[in-house]
Design a protein around this motif. Sequence first.
Motif, PDB file in Angstrom:
ATOM      1  N   MET A   1     -51.248 -74.059  -3.428  1.00 16.87           N
ATOM      2  CA  MET A   1     -49.897 -74.313  -3.927  1.00 16.87           C
ATOM      3  C   MET A   1     -48.891 -73.894  -2.865  1.00 16.87           C
ATOM      4  N   THR A   2     -47.886 -74.710  -2.643  1.00 14.07           N
ATOM      5  CA  THR A   2     -46.850 -74.410  -1.652  1.00 14.07           C
ATOM      6  C   THR A   2     -45.656 -73.774  -2.338  1.00 14.07           C
ATOM      7  N   MET A   3     -45.176 -72.684  -1.779  1.00 17.02           N
ATOM      8  CA  MET A   3     -44.059 -71.953  -2.363  1.00 17.02           C
ATOM      9  C   MET A   3     -42.876 -71.990  -1.426  1.00 17.02           C
ATOM     10  N   THR A   4     -41.683 -72.169  -1.966  1.00 14.95           N
ATOM     11  CA  THR A   4     -40.465 -72.153  -1.172  1.00 14.95           C
ATOM     12  C   THR A   4     -39.785 -70.810  -1.303  1.00 14.95           C
ATOM     13  N   LEU A   5     -39.375 -70.217  -0.181  1.00 14.07           N
ATOM     14  CA  LEU A   5     -38.749 -68.907  -0.176  1.00 14.07           C
ATOM     15  C   LEU A   5     -37.416 -68.973   0.541  1.00 14.07           C
ATOM     16  N   ALA A   6     -36.453 -68.227   0.007  1.00 13.81           N
ATOM     17  CA  ALA A   6     -35.103 -68.287   0.564  1.00 13.81           C
ATOM     18  C   ALA A   6     -34.959 -67.390   1.772  1.00 13.81           C
ATOM     19  N   CYS A   7     -34.175 -67.833   2.740  1.00 14.28           N
ATOM     20  CA  CYS A   7     -33.813 -67.043   3.911  1.00 14.28           C
ATOM     21  C   CYS A   7     -32.300 -66.932   3.956  1.00 14.28           C
ATOM     22  N   SER A   8     -31.812 -65.922   4.669  1.00 12.91           N
ATOM     23  CA  SER A   8     -30.383 -65.640   4.651  1.00 12.91           C
ATOM     24  C   SER A   8     -29.548 -66.777   5.214  1.00 12.91           C
ATOM     25  N   SER A   9     -30.065 -67.500   6.161  1.00 15.91           N
ATOM     26  CA  SER A   9     -29.278 -68.531   6.832  1.00 15.91           C
ATOM     27  C   SER A   9     -29.149 -69.809   6.008  1.00 15.91           C
ATOM     28  N   GLY A  10     -29.833 -69.836   4.854  1.00 17.23           N
ATOM     29  CA  GLY A  10     -29.830 -71.039   4.048  1.00 17.23           C
ATOM     30  C   GLY A  10     -30.980 -71.965   4.406  1.00 17.23           C
ATOM     31  N   SER A  11     -31.693 -71.664   5.519  1.00 21.13           N
ATOM     32  CA  SER A  11     -32.887 -72.426   5.845  1.00 21.13           C
ATOM     33  C   SER A  11     -34.019 -71.977   4.935  1.00 21.13           C
ATOM     34  N   VAL A  12     -35.121 -72.682   4.989  1.00 21.50           N
ATOM     35  CA  VAL A  12     -36.216 -72.395   4.083  1.00 21.50           C
ATOM     36  C   VAL A  12     -37.508 -72.231   4.861  1.00 21.50           C
ATOM     37  N   ALA A  13     -38.250 -71.165   4.540  1.00 22.87           N
ATOM     38  CA  ALA A  13     -39.588 -71.000   5.098  1.00 22.87           C
ATOM     39  C   ALA A  13     -40.590 -71.361   4.017  1.00 22.87           C
ATOM     40  N   ARG A  14     -41.610 -72.139   4.382  1.00 18.23           N
ATOM     41  CA  ARG A  14     -42.572 -72.580   3.386  1.00 18.23           C
ATOM     42  C   ARG A  14     -43.900 -71.877   3.604  1.00 18.23           C
ATOM     43  N   GLU A  15     -44.562 -71.570   2.488  1.00 17.47           N
ATOM     44  CA  GLU A  15     -45.840 -70.888   2.562  1.00 17.47           C
ATOM     45  C   GLU A  15     -46.944 -71.902   2.872  1.00 17.47           C
ATOM     46  N   ASP A  16     -46.808 -72.546   4.048  1.00 20.83           N
ATOM     47  CA  ASP A  16     -47.805 -73.523   4.437  1.00 20.83           C
ATOM     48  C   ASP A  16     -48.386 -73.199   5.806  1.00 20.83           C
ATOM     49  N   SER A  17     -48.032 -72.018   6.322  1.00 24.95           N
ATOM     50  CA  SER A  17     -48.622 -71.565   7.571  1.00 24.95           C
ATOM     51  C   SER A  17     -49.951 -70.871   7.270  1.00 24.95           C
ATOM     52  N   VAL A  18     -50.842 -70.885   8.228  1.00 25.16           N
ATOM     53  CA  VAL A  18     -52.143 -70.252   8.065  1.00 25.16           C
ATOM     54  C   VAL A  18     -52.036 -68.809   8.547  1.00 25.16           C
ATOM     55  N   ALA A  19     -52.378 -67.875   7.672  1.00 25.20           N
ATOM     56  CA  ALA A  19     -52.328 -66.457   8.035  1.00 25.20           C
ATOM     57  C   ALA A  19     -53.386 -66.159   9.086  1.00 25.20           C
ATOM     58  N   PRO A  20     -53.173 -65.138   9.888  1.00 25.58           N
ATOM     59  CA  PRO A  20     -54.187 -64.773  10.877  1.00 25.58           C
ATOM     60  C   PRO A  20     -55.482 -64.338  10.196  1.00 25.58           C
ATOM     61  N   ALA A  21     -56.611 -64.707  10.787  1.00 25.23           N
ATOM     62  CA  ALA A  21     -57.901 -64.227  10.294  1.00 25.23           C
ATOM     63  C   ALA A  21     -57.996 -62.727  10.576  1.00 25.23           C
ATOM     64  N   LEU A  22     -58.507 -61.972   9.602  1.00 20.27           N
ATOM     65  CA  LEU A  22     -58.490 -60.524   9.696  1.00 20.27           C
ATOM     66  C   LEU A  22     -59.882 -59.923   9.551  1.00 20.27           C
ATOM     67  N   ASP A  23     -60.137 -58.888  10.323  1.00 22.19           N
ATOM     68  CA  ASP A  23     -61.271 -58.008  10.092  1.00 22.19           C
ATOM     69  C   ASP A  23     -60.750 -56.784   9.358  1.00 22.19           C
ATOM     70  N   VAL A  24     -61.440 -56.367   8.306  1.00 23.50           N
ATOM     71  CA  VAL A  24     -60.999 -55.243   7.487  1.00 23.50           C
ATOM     72  C   VAL A  24     -62.102 -54.196   7.407  1.00 23.50           C
ATOM     73  N   THR A  25     -61.777 -52.956   7.732  1.00 21.83           N
ATOM     74  CA  THR A  25     -62.720 -51.854   7.586  1.00 21.83           C
ATOM     75  C   THR A  25     -62.060 -50.744   6.778  1.00 21.83           C
ATOM     76  N   THR A  26     -62.872 -49.948   6.111  1.00 27.50           N
ATOM     77  CA  THR A  26     -62.373 -48.834   5.310  1.00 27.50           C
ATOM     78  C   THR A  26     -62.409 -47.549   6.129  1.00 27.50           C
ATOM     79  N   GLU A  27     -61.253 -46.912   6.272  1.00 29.76           N
ATOM     80  CA  GLU A  27     -61.173 -45.639   6.987  1.00 29.76           C
ATOM     81  C   GLU A  27     -61.344 -44.449   6.043  1.00 29.76           C
ATOM     82  N   LEU A  28     -60.754 -44.541   4.845  1.00 26.41           N
ATOM     83  CA  LEU A  28     -60.858 -43.473   3.843  1.00 26.41           C
ATOM     84  C   LEU A  28     -60.977 -44.129   2.475  1.00 26.41           C
ATOM     85  N   ASP A  29     -61.722 -43.500   1.569  1.00 20.12           N
ATOM     86  CA  ASP A  29     -61.803 -44.028   0.214  1.00 20.12           C
ATOM     87  C   ASP A  29     -61.849 -42.870  -0.781  1.00 20.12           C
TER      88      ASP A  29
END
Length: 370
Positions: A1-29
């Motif tokens: 699903m694509t979401m529209t988000l407001a920016c201060s300048s009146g332009s719009v950023a859309r949630e259609d960019s691909v997030a960076p691939a991440l490696d996740v490790t646990t340091e404390l639990d």
Amino acid sequence: MTMTLACSSGSVAREDSVAPALDVTTELDGLSRPWDVVAAPDGAILTGERSGRFIVKRADGSVADLEADLGDLYAEGETGLMGIELAQDFSSSRTLYTCQGVLGEDTGMDSSGGAEGNRIAVVSWSVDVAWTELTRVATVLDDIPVAENGRHGGCRILAAEDGSLFVGTGDTASPTVPQDRTSLGGKVLHIEADGSPAADAPGRVYTLGHRNVQGLAFAPGTDTLYEVEQGTSRDDELNLVVPGGNYGYKPDREPGIYDESVEMTDPDRVPGARAAVWSSGSPTIATPGLTFADGAAWGEWNGAAVLPSQQGRKLVFLKLTDDGTGVAQHAVALENEYGRLRSATSLPDGSILLTTDNGSEDKVLRISPR
């Protein structure tokens, strides 16, 4: 699903960019609501539970509680042991700072700072080289207000290169506090290491008109300061912080009533209010932290603002426009993978430490671009 988000300048950023691939490790639990996390130059990772406990993972991998005098901790609602920050000269001074609730005279505790009643204080500590004990050194700031139920207590600390401290505070859910220049609530404060006002912050107030500032960070390689705060039923905000700026929260439309139906930034009732760089829209996702992706390994997301989300249970990446006043790209990662996310801290190697805020079996995670 694509979401529209407001920016201060009146332009719009859309949630259609691909997030960076991440490696996740646990340091404390095995933690309970770790509010903040820092990493020392010697490799130690320090976190603190809001109810009053310091936990360290030393460079050799050993994990331990640190002895510390928290006998006067006021831990109620959203307040307790909150922000943690290392002094710029930590390697030589072994000094760190906390922002924490403090019990006052009305509870039978002694108030060395002279303030009566419960409040929020910035405290300096010294830690031994072996990471076994924190020794309380001084109360740097002792008159940040706190609500009776602990609501909207802030409280983030950020050390600048010159050794001064920025402190983000909450408005105590009070209708007049955000716009009251005599109160330290609902503000970004700027103080010297001894608690005196910085030259650009008369009365210690750097900016005003905030609801609950829980994220402060400099854009990588600059002294450009951003803050993030949680909205009401709408509009969590990322703001570009400028000295003397008023960010437009004024929940006093009806005398004596904390009116959260007002806009987070209200230019009509607060002339000159500074618009947000980004806002979440409705509903809010609850943004309690802020850092920046820093390093070439982040690729196109290098320099992006990174916002943990509690309610949205995700990590938000915001690639800002070249002038830093709007959002060019927006993406999310880790959605519904680790529950509520609270604090984010960037490390020199480009990785980011995250704390979870689920109430039990919480963790400190390390994320790195893959």
